[in-house]
Structures are given as structure tokens and as C-alpha cells.
Design a protein around this motif. Sequence first.
Motif, PDB file in Angstrom:
ATOM      1  N   LYS A 105     -11.825   2.488  -0.329  1.00 34.46           N
ATOM      2  CA  LYS A 105     -10.610   1.865  -0.071  1.00 34.46           C
ATOM      3  C   LYS A 105     -10.559   0.758  -1.968  1.00 34.46           C
ATOM      4  CE  LYS A 105      -8.787  -2.039   1.715  1.00 34.46           C
ATOM      5  NZ  LYS A 105      -8.199  -3.079   0.662  1.00 34.46           N
ATOM      6  N   LEU A 106     -11.695   0.597  -2.034  1.00 36.29           N
ATOM      7  CA  LEU A 106     -11.497   0.594  -4.069  1.00 36.29           C
ATOM      8  C   LEU A 106     -10.552   1.516  -4.565  1.00 36.29           C
ATOM      9  CD1 LEU A 106     -15.681  -0.463  -4.794  1.00 36.29           C
ATOM     10  CD2 LEU A 106     -13.510  -1.573  -3.524  1.00 36.29           C
ATOM     11  N   LEU A 107     -10.829   2.723  -4.387  1.00 39.78           N
ATOM     12  CA  LEU A 107     -10.282   3.576  -4.968  1.00 39.78           C
ATOM     13  C   LEU A 107      -8.483   3.568  -4.649  1.00 39.78           C
ATOM     14  CD1 LEU A 107      -9.829   5.692  -7.007  1.00 39.78           C
ATOM     15  CD2 LEU A 107      -9.745   7.723  -5.614  1.00 39.78           C
ATOM     16  N   SER A 108      -8.304   3.241  -3.593  1.00 38.99           N
ATOM     17  CA  SER A 108      -7.441   3.161  -2.564  1.00 38.99           C
ATOM     18  C   SER A 108      -6.556   1.995  -2.963  1.00 38.99           C
ATOM     19  CB  SER A 108      -7.291   3.238  -1.237  1.00 38.99           C
ATOM     20  OG  SER A 108      -6.843   2.600  -0.632  1.00 38.99           O
ATOM     21  N   ASP A 109      -6.909   0.397  -3.437  1.00 40.91           N
ATOM     22  CA  ASP A 109      -6.446  -0.450  -4.391  1.00 40.91           C
ATOM     23  C   ASP A 109      -6.237  -0.196  -5.222  1.00 40.91           C
ATOM     24  OD1 ASP A 109      -8.825  -3.291  -2.716  1.00 40.91           O
ATOM     25  OD2 ASP A 109      -7.107  -2.128  -1.848  1.00 40.91           O
ATOM     26  N   CYS A 110      -7.351   0.533  -6.447  1.00 42.32           N
ATOM     27  CA  CYS A 110      -6.822   1.321  -7.789  1.00 42.32           C
ATOM     28  C   CYS A 110      -5.512   1.501  -7.792  1.00 42.32           C
ATOM     29  CB  CYS A 110      -7.952   1.555  -8.422  1.00 42.32           C
ATOM     30  SG  CYS A 110      -8.706   0.206  -8.519  1.00 42.32           S
ATOM     31  N   LEU A 111      -5.018   2.863  -6.585  1.00 36.22           N
ATOM     32  CA  LEU A 111      -4.174   3.831  -6.717  1.00 36.22           C
ATOM     33  C   LEU A 111      -2.499   2.993  -6.231  1.00 36.22           C
ATOM     34  CD1 LEU A 111      -2.554   6.183  -7.013  1.00 36.22           C
ATOM     35  CD2 LEU A 111      -3.308   6.976  -4.351  1.00 36.22           C
ATOM     36  N   THR A 112      -3.135   2.164  -5.609  1.00 30.20           N
ATOM     37  CA  THR A 112      -1.653   1.018  -5.131  1.00 30.20           C
ATOM     38  C   THR A 112      -1.240   0.424  -6.132  1.00 30.20           C
ATOM     39  OG1 THR A 112      -2.736   0.728  -2.813  1.00 30.20           O
ATOM     40  CG2 THR A 112      -0.973  -0.806  -3.667  1.00 30.20           C
ATOM     41  N   ILE A 113      -2.174   0.005  -7.564  1.00 32.41           N
ATOM     42  CA  ILE A 113      -1.898  -1.498  -8.525  1.00 32.41           C
ATOM     43  C   ILE A 113      -1.246  -0.079  -9.257  1.00 32.41           C
ATOM     44  CG2 ILE A 113      -3.078  -2.373 -10.829  1.00 32.41           C
ATOM     45  CD1 ILE A 113      -4.017  -4.198  -8.210  1.00 32.41           C
ATOM     46  N   VAL A 114      -1.526   1.183 -10.012  1.00 30.80           N
ATOM     47  CA  VAL A 114      -1.068   2.280 -10.638  1.00 30.80           C
ATOM     48  C   VAL A 114       0.526   2.351  -9.672  1.00 30.80           C
ATOM     49  CG1 VAL A 114      -1.121   4.429 -11.682  1.00 30.80           C
ATOM     50  CG2 VAL A 114      -3.408   3.143 -11.294  1.00 30.80           C
ATOM     51  N   VAL A 115       0.699   2.371  -9.000  1.00 32.32           N
ATOM     52  CA  VAL A 115       1.399   2.871  -8.008  1.00 32.32           C
ATOM     53  C   VAL A 115       2.748   1.882  -8.230  1.00 32.32           C
ATOM     54  CG1 VAL A 115       2.792   3.974  -6.077  1.00 32.32           C
ATOM     55  CG2 VAL A 115       0.879   4.643  -6.344  1.00 32.32           C
ATOM     56  N   ALA A 116       2.581   0.903  -8.187  1.00 27.37           N
ATOM     57  CA  ALA A 116       2.702  -1.016  -8.480  1.00 27.37           C
ATOM     58  C   ALA A 116       3.368  -0.735  -9.498  1.00 27.37           C
ATOM     59  CB  ALA A 116       2.372  -1.889  -8.288  1.00 27.37           C
ATOM     60  N   GLY A 117       2.319  -0.371 -10.790  1.00 28.45           N
ATOM     61  CA  GLY A 117       2.849  -0.285 -12.158  1.00 28.45           C
ATOM     62  C   GLY A 117       4.375   0.401 -12.559  1.00 28.45           C
ATOM     63  N   LYS A 118       4.038   1.823 -12.126  1.00 25.42           N
ATOM     64  CA  LYS A 118       5.311   3.005 -11.933  1.00 25.42           C
ATOM     65  C   LYS A 118       6.119   2.847 -11.593  1.00 25.42           C
ATOM     66  CE  LYS A 118       2.832   5.705 -13.883  1.00 25.42           C
ATOM     67  NZ  LYS A 118       3.488   6.282 -15.718  1.00 25.42           N
ATOM     68  N   LEU A 119       6.453   1.671 -10.539  1.00 25.66           N
ATOM     69  CA  LEU A 119       7.861   1.184  -9.587  1.00 25.66           C
ATOM     70  C   LEU A 119       8.547   0.591 -10.141  1.00 25.66           C
ATOM     71  CD1 LEU A 119       6.871   2.888  -6.200  1.00 25.66           C
ATOM     72  CD2 LEU A 119       7.610   4.167  -8.188  1.00 25.66           C
ATOM     73  N   GLY A 120       7.344  -0.938 -10.667  1.00 27.50           N
ATOM     74  CA  GLY A 120       8.147  -1.772 -10.717  1.00 27.50           C
ATOM     75  C   GLY A 120       8.399  -2.821  -9.733  1.00 27.50           C
ATOM     76  N   SER A 121       9.414  -3.144 -10.001  1.00 24.31           N
ATOM     77  CA  SER A 121      11.120  -4.028  -9.056  1.00 24.31           C
ATOM     78  C   SER A 121      10.830  -2.915  -7.481  1.00 24.31           C
ATOM     79  CB  SER A 121      11.654  -4.537  -9.247  1.00 24.31           C
ATOM     80  OG  SER A 121      12.750  -3.556  -9.965  1.00 24.31           O
ATOM     81  N   ALA A 122      10.699  -1.652  -8.075  1.00 21.59           N
ATOM     82  CA  ALA A 122      11.217  -0.478  -7.213  1.00 21.59           C
ATOM     83  C   ALA A 122       9.680  -0.725  -5.348  1.00 21.59           C
ATOM     84  CB  ALA A 122      10.860   1.100  -7.512  1.00 21.59           C
ATOM     85  N   PHE A 123       9.077  -1.469  -5.939  1.00 20.14           N
ATOM     86  CA  PHE A 123       7.408  -1.195  -5.050  1.00 20.14           C
ATOM     87  C   PHE A 123       7.417  -2.439  -3.887  1.00 20.14           C
ATOM     88  CE2 PHE A 123       3.946   0.477  -3.696  1.00 20.14           C
ATOM     89  CZ  PHE A 123       2.899  -1.017  -3.141  1.00 20.14           C
ATOM     90  N   THR A 124       9.279  -3.033  -3.579  1.00 19.47           N
ATOM     91  CA  THR A 124       9.598  -3.675  -2.266  1.00 19.47           C
ATOM     92  C   THR A 124       8.116  -3.640  -1.625  1.00 19.47           C
ATOM     93  OG1 THR A 124      10.345  -2.715  -1.128  1.00 19.47           O
ATOM     94  CG2 THR A 124      11.767  -3.180  -2.975  1.00 19.47           C
ATOM     95  N   PRO A 125       8.181  -5.245  -1.071  1.00 18.18           N
ATOM     96  CA  PRO A 125       7.363  -4.924  -0.093  1.00 18.18           C
ATOM     97  C   PRO A 125       6.911  -4.084   0.776  1.00 18.18           C
ATOM     98  CG  PRO A 125       8.324  -7.818  -0.335  1.00 18.18           C
ATOM     99  CD  PRO A 125       9.263  -6.152  -1.575  1.00 18.18           C
ATOM    100  N   GLU A 126       8.405  -3.368   1.592  1.00 17.40           N
ATOM    101  CA  GLU A 126       8.187  -2.750   2.836  1.00 17.40           C
ATOM    102  C   GLU A 126       8.105  -1.729   2.269  1.00 17.40           C
ATOM    103  OE1 GLU A 126      11.925  -1.585   3.773  1.00 17.40           O
ATOM    104  OE2 GLU A 126      11.653  -0.952   5.444  1.00 17.40           O
ATOM    105  N   VAL A 127       8.287  -1.202   0.688  1.00 17.19           N
ATOM    106  CA  VAL A 127       7.356   0.388   0.033  1.00 17.19           C
ATOM    107  C   VAL A 127       5.863   0.059  -0.167  1.00 17.19           C
ATOM    108  CG1 VAL A 127       6.855   1.229  -2.140  1.00 17.19           C
ATOM    109  CG2 VAL A 127       9.522   0.533  -1.147  1.00 17.19           C
ATOM    110  N   GLN A 128       4.809  -1.409  -0.248  1.00 15.17           N
ATOM    111  CA  GLN A 128       3.591  -2.013  -0.549  1.00 15.17           C
ATOM    112  C   GLN A 128       3.380  -1.783   1.208  1.00 15.17           C
ATOM    113  OE1 GLN A 128       2.667  -5.662  -1.956  1.00 15.17           O
ATOM    114  NE2 GLN A 128       0.829  -5.693  -1.084  1.00 15.17           N
ATOM    115  N   ALA A 129       3.729  -2.299   2.553  1.00 12.61           N
ATOM    116  CA  ALA A 129       3.511  -2.146   2.911  1.00 12.61           C
ATOM    117  C   ALA A 129       2.981  -1.025   3.860  1.00 12.61           C
ATOM    118  CB  ALA A 129       4.215  -2.942   4.539  1.00 12.61           C
TER     119      ALA A 129
END
Lengths: 147, 147
Positions: A105-129
Motif C-alpha cells: 500500500k505504501l508503494l502504491s501511495d507513492c506511485l499515486t503521488i508521482v502520477v499526480a505530480g506528472k498529470l497535474g490537473s489532468a489527475f482529476t478526482p475521477e481519474v484518482q478514484a
Amino acid sequence: MVEWSENERSIISNIFSNLDYNDVGPKALVRCLVVYPWTQRYFSSFGNLYNAEAISTNPKVAAHGIKVLHGLDRALKNMDNIKATYAELSVLHSEKLHVDPDNFKLLSDCLTIVVAGKLGSAFTPEVQATFQKFLAVVVSALGKQYH
Amino acid sequence: MVKWTELERSTVKAIWEKIDIDEIGSQIWARVLIVYPWTERYFGSFGDLFTITAILKNDKVAAHGRMVLKALDKAVNNMDNMKRTYADLSRLHFQKLEVDPDSFRLLADCITITIACKLKSALSPQSQAIWQKFISAVVDAMSSQYC
């Protein structure tokens, strides 16, 4: 079995087809080792992990990050059967590598943060979910063979 | 009491300075409500939360997000005294609002992801580690009056 809508499948597919594995993989693992330092215990053969700078420039960390990210390709190609897809890897992490399954889970949380950082506003709430749902299924599958 | 180094204090402040409460505030709640839909139970008076589009356009959701971030400002300015700073708010959420304290962790995760989308690579692994320490301390303080 986990159900995926067409929209969810295409969101996941889009994320991965636009991902630079050689960049995101290392970044996710580096973050995990820096933010959750106890995870370094699994990588004693990787050499210098003494500080964030050393971890960020460690070639073994980078290589392993890329390998782990490509491991997610299996889930991507078998979204209707993620549990079976990861059965062997789950056994490996449990019986041979002795990895605490909480760490997935920790690694998956870090991956989520990296992808969020890459996509910026394209990482919408729906994409995040959708991305978090995908990673949660992977994490659950990796923990399935532990006992 | 949580101990903070000078680097941690300055990192938290530097991150906070880059946050536009009006811009970010509306996003954080949208993320929580969309990614963790059961949290909608707390917002029966907010009107239409039935679809992603409705949540993203809902003014009460946006206003509530801004309110929460203004409260987070108190933590940034009282890092040595968070428990006392949030004692009343904690009691309110426990006794009157009956909010499951797990929800604070979900909100904290969504705040971190929103910041990652905004700051991108400027949220380095070290900064993420420090920010997560800070937001965990806020979550602890918000849970402190629960019994």
C-alpha cells in the motif's frame, strides 16, 4: 471478481500508455524509501541508501523501480483476473522475500503521488478514484497468498 | 508533543505559501467525495452530490474546502501546539458532527494528492515526507478528543 466499467478501463489504459516507465518507476520507489524509511530494510544489497540524495541517484533503486512498474503491466493486461495474475508474485513476496504486505500500500501511495505530480490537473478526482481502485486491487492480489 | 527541526518547519511553511486556499480548497473536498463516496453521508445539507459533475460544481463543497484549509492554516502557525489548537474542533467533530476519525486520514491523503498535482516535481520525496509528518500530526490532533 472486480467489475470494471468501460470508462475505468480506458482511464487506466490512458494513464499507462502515457507513462514514462523509466522516469516514474524510479521516482515511485525512491519516494517510498525516503518517505517510509523502514522499507530500506528490503534493499540491503542495493548499496548506499544513507540519505535521500544517495537513494535518488542509486542505479539499483532506479532499475528496481522500473521493474516493479512494468510488473503492473500484467494487471493492465488482465484486469478481469488480477488475483490469479499475481498469485505467484504474492507467494514469492511472502515466502521468499518476507515482505510485510502493508508495504504494498505504501508503494502504491507513492506511485499515486508521482502520477499526480506528472498529470497535474489532468489527475482529476475521477481519474484518482479509478487509479486508486486499480492499485487497491493489485495490492489485495499481492497480499492474497500470505498466511 | 511532536518535535520539528528547522528544516521541517521551513519546508511546511514553504509548501503552504504556494497553496492558494481558494483554488485548492474546492478541489480537496471534491476528491474526498468522489474517491471515497461514503463520506457523502456527512453532507446531506449540501444539495446535489449525485454525480461527479454535480460534486465538482457544488458551491457548498467548494466553500467547505476553503473553510478546512483556513483551519489548516492554524496548524501551520502553531506547529508546537497542535493538540491544543484543535481540541475544540476535535470535540465538535466527535460529539456533535459524529464524524468517523478515519475520515480525517482520507481528507489528509486527498490534500496531499491535490498539493502533488499543483507542485508536481517541486514536491520532492523529502518534502513529501515532511508534509506527511505534518498532516499526520494534524490528523492526530483532530482525533485527540475522541474517546
